[in-house]
Design a protein around this motif. Structure first.
Motif: not given
Length: 270
Positions: A130-148
């Protein structure tokens, strides 16, 4: 009589040999063995047992694999992560997962079970560092209030809500928005995490008092005083006077005790 004794001895000998051969027959041969790295002197020797189906029907199935990793080098393997890929008879990839080993001394063996989902019937397996092919994870990040404003490990990635890709390991998400106290959110991605998750962060209390006017506009600052017809508020270090009748609502935030001998704010033009 002599021939009968010889025959009995021959039969007993055959039975003993058959019994001794039973463990060897009962012991299943491994499904696949792999060395890492594939070229040069091997460091780890992997043995993958035969696939055991746990659940699923049709094409999507979940399998369990008895896995053994042996350190065949002369050094300690402190940490190593690998991607495993399953292929069907047509060489099409039908499943993948992550495995890792840590703190394995020379000659030591680690046994564990690997669970993987496959959209088909796997017939072969490959292993990649895996060091030669770094693995990534997709996330949705939100905040209250939005627009931060959102930063990942100090790098600006935009405003919330935001979809980000982060690698395996520890990260710091930083949220900031005008009028609110900034905050940090520690995030750790493990090799087993999958894409599609979400993170939500509440910015907390406002850093300023809020003056909502009847025309819908909002001023964020420090309320200084309120009289019968006038409201005095410090915005950006400058004093503003607002007609009380233009104000719809005042929202105050909790303040610490004032610092003694604090110089007064200067009015515009003074």
């Amino acid at each position: 009589m002599k021939n009968s004794v010889i025959l009995r001895r021959a039969i007993c000998f055959c039975l003993v040999m058959a019994l001794l051969a039973i463990p060897a027959i009962a012991k299943e041969s491994p499904w696949q063995t792999l060395d890492w790295p594939a070229t040069g002197a091997p460091v780890l020797h992997f043995t993958f047992g035969k696939l055991k189906q746990l659940s699923g029907s049709g094409r999507m199935r979940v399998y369990e694999i008895d896995t053994v990793a042996e350190n065949v080098s002369q050094r300690v393997i402190s940490s190593a992560q690998f991607s495993i890929y399953l292929f069907d008879k047509d060489k099409a990839r039908v499943g993948e997962d992550m495995i890792s080993v840590s703190n394995v001394g020379p000659g030591e063996t680690v046994k564990f079970q690997t669970t993987v989902s496959a959209s088909g019937t796997p017939v072969s397996l490959t292993l990649r560092d895996s060091a030669k092919n770094p693995r990534t994870v997709s996330l949705t990040v939100n905040s209250t209030p939005q627009g931060a404003v959102l930063k990942v490990d100090g790098a600006d990635v935009g405003t919330t809500p935001r979809n980000i890709d982060v690698g395996v390991g520890k990260h710091i998400l930083t949220f900031s928005k005008e009028g609110f106290n900034a905050g940090n959110f520690p995030l750790e991605i493990s090799p087993q995490d999958v894409s599609g998750g979400s993170v939500s962060y509440e910015l907390g209390t406002s850093a300023f008092d809020s003056i909502e006017l009847r025309d819908g506009s909002v001023l964020n600052g420090d309320l200084v005083s309120i009289s019968g017809m006038d409201v005095e508020v410090r915005v950006g270090g400058l004093i503003q006077h607002i007609d009380r009748n233009k104000i719809k609502r005042v929202m105050l935030v909790q303040r610490d005790a004032p610092i003694p001998n604090l110089p007064p704010a200067s009015a515009p033009g003074s």
